[in-house]
Design an enzyme around this catalytic site. Sequence first.
Site, PDB file in Angstrom:
ATOM      1  N   LEU A  29       7.953  -2.503 -21.134  1.00  0.00           N
ATOM      2  CA  LEU A  29       6.655  -2.119 -21.683  1.00  0.00           C
ATOM      3  C   LEU A  29       6.042  -0.942 -20.931  1.00  0.00           C
ATOM      4  CD1 LEU A  29       5.012  -5.619 -22.308  1.00  0.00           C
ATOM      5  CD2 LEU A  29       5.976  -4.063 -24.015  1.00  0.00           C
ATOM      6  N   GLY A  30       6.273  -0.865 -19.637  1.00  0.00           N
ATOM      7  CA  GLY A  30       5.692   0.213 -18.841  1.00  0.00           C
ATOM      8  C   GLY A  30       5.877  -0.063 -17.360  1.00  0.00           C
ATOM      9  N   ALA A  33       2.294   1.427 -10.125  1.00  0.00           N
ATOM     10  CA  ALA A  33       2.588   1.881  -8.773  1.00  0.00           C
ATOM     11  C   ALA A  33       3.432   0.895  -7.992  1.00  0.00           C
ATOM     12  CB  ALA A  33       1.282   2.152  -8.030  1.00  0.00           C
ATOM     13  N   GLY A  35       5.276  -1.929  -9.592  1.00  0.00           N
ATOM     14  CA  GLY A  35       6.126  -2.804 -10.372  1.00  0.00           C
ATOM     15  C   GLY A  35       6.368  -2.309 -11.781  1.00  0.00           C
ATOM     16  N   VAL A  37       6.732  -3.577 -15.907  1.00  0.00           N
ATOM     17  CA  VAL A  37       6.298  -4.635 -16.825  1.00  0.00           C
ATOM     18  C   VAL A  37       7.257  -4.713 -18.014  1.00  0.00           C
ATOM     19  CG1 VAL A  37       4.429  -5.520 -18.269  1.00  0.00           C
ATOM     20  CG2 VAL A  37       3.892  -4.266 -16.170  1.00  0.00           C
ATOM     21  N   LYS A  50       5.696  -8.891 -14.918  1.00  0.00           N
ATOM     22  CA  LYS A  50       5.700  -7.758 -13.989  1.00  0.00           C
ATOM     23  C   LYS A  50       6.493  -8.132 -12.749  1.00  0.00           C
ATOM     24  CE  LYS A  50       2.798  -4.195 -11.880  1.00  0.00           C
ATOM     25  NZ  LYS A  50       1.442  -3.619 -11.821  1.00  0.00           N
ATOM     26  N   ASP A 142      -8.198   2.494 -11.506  1.00  0.00           N
ATOM     27  CA  ASP A 142      -7.205   3.276 -12.255  1.00  0.00           C
ATOM     28  C   ASP A 142      -7.420   3.103 -13.755  1.00  0.00           C
ATOM     29  OD1 ASP A 142      -5.086   5.001 -12.582  1.00  0.00           O
ATOM     30  OD2 ASP A 142      -3.545   3.478 -12.287  1.00  0.00           O
TER      31      ASP A 142
END
Length: 305
Positions: A29-30, A33, A35, A37, A50, A142
């Site tokens: 999924l993405g 910084a 880990g 996911v 994650k 963030d």
Amino acid sequence: MKKPVFNLTSGTVVRGKWNHHAYHIIQKLGEGACGVVYLCQKNGEKYALKVGTESSRLMLEVNMLKKFSKVQGVKLGPSFVDVDDWLPTEGSNYPFYVMEYINGQSFSEFLKGKKKEWVGIGAMQVLSDLEHLHNAGYVFGDLKTDNLLVADSKVQWIDVGGVTGIGRAIKEYTEFYDRGYWGYGSRRAEPSYDLFAVTMIMLETVYPQRFTAKKDPKMTLQDKLKQADLPSDYKRVISACWQGRYHSATEMKEALGHILMKRVQPTKPSVRKGIQTDSSEWGEMLGVSFISLSFYGISMWNLWL
């Protein structure tokens, strides 16, 4: 900090060392910084998993997820499900946690085909959640479109890795949304840091490729705002935020709310073709998700774009 590298393929099974739950990886999924996911499945239910290399960093996120399961009666971010260690090979150990999977659209995808006023509606939703977060003593840090999804007519957060206690140094940031990068303040965790990021999210709806600072970062940003294809009222709110005129998410949300009030027309739905459809969705995002329409004296059917 060097990001951990993981390449888990579809079908990989991540089994917890302690709780023994098995999660079947579906797709990536993405990554953040600390880990990566993945979308996974367990007993027919889909979750977001994650995995990283630093237990302390991931545990901070787990604690945040638990804390924000209900802040002041409002659910912020995905629900926490499980935390464990994964031992894929002899001598290896990777911490991971599992959270609710939010199946939604990216903020930019959601806005496609909609009028520019929807940029303000989305921003108001984010600001409403930030109110609760700031009142609880934290900033998101963030805050960026990568960490936002629109699901069930609500803008939702999907990553709390950058959440920082007010007064501390921001621990994670992305330059485009960072006021320090543009010369508009420090990287100290305070509500105004998040408010600046909201203005950059609004700008990004016009500049999806983002842009970088030139010799004079402030001038670069001001020029981009002047050229932006956004309602002039929105531009004034963005500029006021950069000037430090808003000290809380509430103040900035109210400023946007007054702008949307100007769009209210004393006309019945039947008079204008298509008004009911637009009004209903707008009304749902405003009323159900984060704000009482009666607070502004707005009737759902009198909203039109």
